[in-house]
Design an enzyme around this catalytic site. Structure first.
Site, PDB file in Angstrom:
ATOM      1  N   ASP A 125       0.811  -1.226   0.000  1.00 30.04           N
ATOM      2  CA  ASP A 125       0.000   0.000   0.000  1.00 30.04           C
ATOM      3  C   ASP A 125       0.842   1.273   0.000  1.00 30.04           C
ATOM      4  O   ASP A 125       0.432   2.307   0.536  1.00 30.04           O
ATOM      5  CB  ASP A 125      -0.957   0.017   1.208  1.00 30.04           C
ATOM      6  CG  ASP A 125      -1.858  -1.194   1.221  1.00 30.04           C
ATOM      7  OD1 ASP A 125      -2.161  -1.706   0.132  1.00 30.04           O
ATOM      8  OD2 ASP A 125      -2.258  -1.628   2.318  1.00 30.04           O
TER       9      ASP A 125
ATOM     10  N   LYS B 271       1.738   2.187  -5.089  1.00 30.12           N
ATOM     11  CA  LYS B 271       2.256   1.637  -6.352  1.00 30.12           C
ATOM     12  C   LYS B 271       1.323   1.955  -7.525  1.00 30.12           C
ATOM     13  O   LYS B 271       1.766   2.375  -8.589  1.00 30.12           O
ATOM     14  CB  LYS B 271       2.436   0.108  -6.229  1.00 30.12           C
ATOM     15  CG  LYS B 271       3.447  -0.303  -5.164  1.00 30.12           C
ATOM     16  CD  LYS B 271       3.509  -1.804  -5.006  1.00 30.12           C
ATOM     17  CE  LYS B 271       2.296  -2.411  -4.363  1.00 30.12           C
ATOM     18  NZ  LYS B 271       2.078  -2.051  -2.955  1.00 30.12           N
TER      19      LYS B 271
ATOM     20  N   HIS C  94      -4.760  -1.662  -5.749  1.00 27.03           N
ATOM     21  CA  HIS C  94      -3.944  -0.544  -6.242  1.00 27.03           C
ATOM     22  C   HIS C  94      -4.870   0.591  -6.650  1.00 27.03           C
ATOM     23  O   HIS C  94      -5.675   0.452  -7.573  1.00 27.03           O
ATOM     24  CB  HIS C  94      -3.075  -1.002  -7.426  1.00 27.03           C
ATOM     25  CG  HIS C  94      -2.028  -2.002  -7.007  1.00 27.03           C
ATOM     26  ND1 HIS C  94      -1.094  -2.519  -7.866  1.00 27.03           N
ATOM     27  CD2 HIS C  94      -1.762  -2.562  -5.801  1.00 27.03           C
ATOM     28  CE1 HIS C  94      -0.304  -3.352  -7.202  1.00 27.03           C
ATOM     29  NE2 HIS C  94      -0.692  -3.404  -5.946  1.00 27.03           N
TER      30      HIS C  94
ATOM     31  N   GLN D 138       1.968  -6.029  -3.182  1.00 24.68           N
ATOM     32  CA  GLN D 138       2.433  -6.145  -1.792  1.00 24.68           C
ATOM     33  C   GLN D 138       3.724  -5.342  -1.610  1.00 24.68           C
ATOM     34  O   GLN D 138       3.912  -4.355  -2.283  1.00 24.68           O
ATOM     35  CB  GLN D 138       2.609  -7.630  -1.384  1.00 24.68           C
ATOM     36  CG  GLN D 138       1.295  -8.391  -1.275  1.00 24.68           C
ATOM     37  CD  GLN D 138       0.730  -8.861  -2.593  1.00 24.68           C
ATOM     38  OE1 GLN D 138       1.400  -9.522  -3.341  1.00 24.68           O
ATOM     39  NE2 GLN D 138      -0.516  -8.538  -2.872  1.00 24.68           N
TER      40      GLN D 138
HETATM   41  P1  GDP Z   1      -0.791   0.340  -3.511  1.00 21.16           P
HETATM   42  O1  GDP Z   1      -1.358  -0.950  -3.050  1.00 21.16           O
HETATM   43  O2  GDP Z   1       0.682   0.432  -3.284  1.00 21.16           O
HETATM   44  O3  GDP Z   1      -1.155   0.688  -4.933  1.00 21.16           O
HETATM   45  O4  GDP Z   1      -1.445   1.465  -2.579  1.00 21.16           O
HETATM   46  P2  GDP Z   1      -2.994   1.573  -2.146  1.00 21.16           P
HETATM   47  O5  GDP Z   1      -3.769   2.070  -3.287  1.00 21.16           O
HETATM   48  O6  GDP Z   1      -3.457   0.325  -1.486  1.00 21.16           O
HETATM   49  O7  GDP Z   1      -2.882   2.624  -0.976  1.00 21.16           O
HETATM   50  C1  GDP Z   1      -2.339   3.880  -1.177  1.00 21.16           C
HETATM   51  C2  GDP Z   1      -3.425   4.910  -0.799  1.00 21.16           C
HETATM   52  O8  GDP Z   1      -2.845   6.167  -0.679  1.00 21.16           O
HETATM   53  C3  GDP Z   1      -4.498   5.054  -1.860  1.00 21.16           C
HETATM   54  O9  GDP Z   1      -5.699   5.425  -1.239  1.00 21.16           O
HETATM   55  C4  GDP Z   1      -3.964   6.196  -2.715  1.00 21.16           C
HETATM   56  O10 GDP Z   1      -4.985   6.899  -3.389  1.00 21.16           O
HETATM   57  C5  GDP Z   1      -3.344   7.060  -1.670  1.00 21.16           C
HETATM   58  N1  GDP Z   1      -2.160   7.828  -2.086  1.00 21.16           N
HETATM   59  C6  GDP Z   1      -1.162   7.506  -2.946  1.00 21.16           C
HETATM   60  N2  GDP Z   1      -0.207   8.461  -2.935  1.00 21.16           N
HETATM   61  C7  GDP Z   1      -0.610   9.390  -2.056  1.00 21.16           C
HETATM   62  C8  GDP Z   1      -0.034  10.610  -1.580  1.00 21.16           C
HETATM   63  O11 GDP Z   1       1.049  11.016  -1.956  1.00 21.16           O
HETATM   64  N3  GDP Z   1      -0.745  11.310  -0.640  1.00 21.16           N
HETATM   65  C9  GDP Z   1      -1.952  10.886  -0.166  1.00 21.16           C
HETATM   66  N4  GDP Z   1      -2.571  11.629   0.739  1.00 21.16           N
HETATM   67  N5  GDP Z   1      -2.507   9.739  -0.596  1.00 21.16           N
HETATM   68  C10 GDP Z   1      -1.844   9.002  -1.512  1.00 21.16           C
HETATM   69  P1  IMO Z   2      -0.916  -4.195  -2.255  1.00 21.87           P
HETATM   70  O1  IMO Z   2      -0.467  -4.733  -3.592  1.00 21.87           O
HETATM   71  C1  IMO Z   2      -1.003  -4.636   2.064  1.00 21.87           C
HETATM   72  C2  IMO Z   2      -1.108  -8.729   3.637  1.00 21.87           C
HETATM   73  C3  IMO Z   2      -2.366  -9.187   4.332  1.00 21.87           C
HETATM   74  C4  IMO Z   2      -1.783 -10.184   5.305  1.00 21.87           C
HETATM   75  C5  IMO Z   2      -0.654 -10.827   4.503  1.00 21.87           C
HETATM   76  C6  IMO Z   2      -1.035 -12.136   3.824  1.00 21.87           C
HETATM   77  O2  IMO Z   2      -2.211  -3.478  -2.309  1.00 21.87           O
HETATM   78  O3  IMO Z   2       0.179  -3.422  -1.613  1.00 21.87           O
HETATM   79  P2  IMO Z   2      -2.578 -12.821   1.783  1.00 21.87           P
HETATM   80  O4  IMO Z   2      -3.990 -12.468   1.439  1.00 21.87           O
HETATM   81  O5  IMO Z   2      -1.578 -12.420   0.749  1.00 21.87           O
HETATM   82  O6  IMO Z   2      -2.431 -14.244   2.193  1.00 21.87           O
HETATM   83  O7  IMO Z   2      -2.239 -11.957   3.106  1.00 21.87           O
HETATM   84  O8  IMO Z   2      -0.297  -9.881   3.514  1.00 21.87           O
HETATM   85  N1  IMO Z   2      -1.310  -8.203   2.263  1.00 21.87           N
HETATM   86  C7  IMO Z   2      -1.232  -6.907   1.946  1.00 21.87           C
HETATM   87  N2  IMO Z   2      -1.046  -5.809   2.718  1.00 21.87           N
HETATM   88  N3  IMO Z   2      -1.086  -4.515   0.726  1.00 21.87           N
HETATM   89  C8  IMO Z   2      -1.244  -5.597  -0.060  1.00 21.87           C
HETATM   90  O9  IMO Z   2      -1.204  -5.522  -1.403  1.00 21.87           O
HETATM   91  C9  IMO Z   2      -1.372  -6.859   0.550  1.00 21.87           C
HETATM   92  N4  IMO Z   2      -1.567  -8.118   0.074  1.00 21.87           N
HETATM   93  C10 IMO Z   2      -1.511  -8.927   1.142  1.00 21.87           C
HETATM   94  O10 IMO Z   2      -3.015  -8.124   4.970  1.00 21.87           O
HETATM   95  O11 IMO Z   2      -1.186  -9.510   6.387  1.00 21.87           O
HETATM   96 MG    MG Z   3      -2.897  -1.648  -1.787  1.00 22.40          MG
END
Ligand code: GDP
Ligand code: IMO
Ligand code: MG
Length: 436
Positions: free
Chosen positions: A23, A26, A51, A232
């Site tokens: 998170d 990416k 994502h 991840q």
């Molecule tokens: P990913 O799994 O790495 O693609 O990340 P996620 O989408 O799960 O979580 C990142 C969260 O942060 C999402 O809600 C994005 O919209 C938000 N986000 C990404 N970059 C920024 C930033 O620079 N500032 C803020 N406030 N939010 C961001």
């Molecule tokens: P993105 O791509 C954050 C965590 C789960 C759990 C562990 C194992 O959005 O960054 P699983 O379902 O893979 O067996 O879970 O990994 N986990 C993540 N945490 N971002 C993710 O993906 C995750 N994918 C799995 O919360 O702790």
């Molecule tokens: Mg994510």
């Protein structure tokens, strides 16, 4: 003229991956970088990923589909290292179909990617329930059981759906799973799940199922630019993460080689992405976690709730020993820092530079990272209070943010070339570092 291929002249595959516990942002950054690439390819993970991309006031969450899909004329590949749940995949397609042109021509699935069955999801849930307090905190998408079947050589692959005896293969694996499920104290009803799954399999057949290792290498040889998108983060890697509280795939650069069929000497830039602080969702160690009001404020300010499960994310300060480890394992060449805007309201910033562990100060992650005896040692840096979300140039950032960036670059010995200051595509500041 030589008979031999001059490998150095060929384009290399760049990789973007998470350096923390996922998170990191990416999806957002891959979307921002896509105009510079021809092909975006996911190499591991599955619908455990969420994502998020934001542009034109709309927010999209992708689980299986690569984050380059919103740019016309770009190919998006789901590589062999990914595990695909056809139900979730088709739901993602349905949500996109009106906004994306030529999706059937631009979204290509590896025949070698493994299929998540409904019984994989049940096994995930049964296993977590049996673990009780020791549970991994899995997203319950069936990821662990699917990769177990892959390495156990029992799995079904996307290419199998094109074979005449697919139904029999499916039924054989399902009955294997049912025998295992019978050993758990776990009730389930497969009927509806299975119906929906089989229907989604039929729909999946309209997509281009390809031998993606050939496509990726041919594109590369033709001078096209390929960006591999990780899911991840490094601390969730099956080998190098905080085992056993990890996911079941290699989330690191090496995973891009095995998950796409790219040779190690064909990897180019490695973009390592991290938050200006740190989060984790699910169970497991998190040395810098803040269980107090500050952590609560970070969760609120950063909207730290899982994009896949909606669970609150655990929050804490940045952890340099963990980041250094991730940079080493991945061979990171450029760093990307996200969520700098979130720290605007926190006054001074704490940076974990070492841990106190077993009476010693250490600056690396020890084998027994699960041990309670890991107390972070912090250095305090001046914070900033300005709103960063409207900034359009790196030149106008507050001096203390610039100081934070330079401090991190020095400590991590790697340039920070992108700073994200908001969730929207436009809230991205490119930074020229003297080292790149
Ligand atoms: P990913 O799994 O790495 O693609 O990340 P996620 O989408 O799960 O979580 C990142 C969260 O942060 C999402 O809600 C994005 O919209 C938000 N986000 C990404 N970059 C920024 C930033 O620079 N500032 C803020 N406030 N939010 C961001
Ligand atoms: P993105 O791509 C954050 C965590 C789960 C759990 C562990 C194992 O959005 O960054 P699983 O379902 O893979 O067996 O879970 O990994 N986990 C993540 N945490 N971002 C993710 O993906 C995750 N994918 C799995 O919360 O702790
Ligand atoms: Mg994510």
């Amino acid at each position: 003229m030589t008979r031999f291929k001059n490998l150095d002249k060929l384009k290399k595959v760049d990789v973007l991956l998470g350096l923390q516990w996922g998170d990191e942002g990416k999806g957002k950054v891959v979307d921002v970088l896509t105009p510079e690439y021809d092909v975006i390819a996911r190499f591991q993970g599955g619908p455990n990923a969420g994502h998020t991309l934001e542009f034109d006031g709309i927010k999209h969450v992708l689980h299986t589909i690569p984050s380059g899909i919103f740019h016309n004329n770009k190919l998006n590949v789901v590589g062999n290292g990914v595990v695909i749940d056809p139900i979730i995949f088709m739901k993602e397609i349905d949500a996109l179909i009106d906004m994306v042109d030529n999706i059937n021509d631009r979204l290509l699935l590896s025949r070698k990617a493994h299929l998540i069955l409904p019984t994989h999801r049940l096994l995930d849930a049964a296993s977590e329930q049996a673990k009780g307090k020791q549970k991994i905190g899995s997203t319950l998408k069936g990821i662990g059981p699917t990769y177990m079947d892959k390495t156990g050589r029992n799995g079904l692959r996307i290419g199998d759906i094109e074979t005449a005896d697919f139904k029999t293969k499916y039924e054989n694996l399902r009955s294997k799973h049912e025998q295992i499920l019978a050993q758990f104290d776990f009730e389930y009803d497969l009927t509806e799940m299975e119906k929906e799954w089989l229907l989604s399999i039929e729909k999946l057949k309209q997509f281009s199922l390809i031998d993606s290792e050939h496509l990726v290498n041919n594109e590369r040889k033709a001078g096209k630019k390929v960006l591999a998108e990780g899911a991840q983060g490094t601390l969730l890697d099956i080998d190098f993460g905080s085992y056993p509280f990890v996911t079941s795939s290699n989330t690191i650069t090496a995973g891009a080689c095995t998950g796409l069929g790219v040779a190690p000497n064909q990897i180019g830039e490695v973009y390592g992405i991290f938050k200006a602080y740190c989060t984790r969702v699910g169970s497991g160690p998190f040395p810098t976690e803040l269980l107090d009001e500050v952590g609560e404020r970070m969760r609120k300010a950063g909207h730290e709730f899982g994009a896949t499960t909606g669970r609150p994310r655990r929050c804490g300060w940045i952890d340099l020993p963990a980041l250094k480890y991730a940079i080493m394992i991945n061979g990171v060449t450029q760093l990307i820092m996200t969520k700098a805007d979130v720290l605007s309201e926190f006054g001074n910033i704490q940076v974990c530079t070492k841990y106190a562990h077993k009476g010693e100060e250490i600056d690396y992650l020890p084998f027994d990272v699960l041990s309670e005896d890991m107390t972070p040692i912090y250095e305090e840096l001046p914070g900033w209070s300005e709103d960063l979300t409207e900034l359009s140039s790196i030149d106008s950032i507050p001096a203390s943010l610039n100081n934070y960036i330079e401090y991190l670059e020095n400590a991590l010995e790697t340039p920070i070339t992108i700073v994200s200051v908001g969730p929207d595509r436009s809230q991205t500041l490119m930074r020229k570092s003297e080292q790149v």
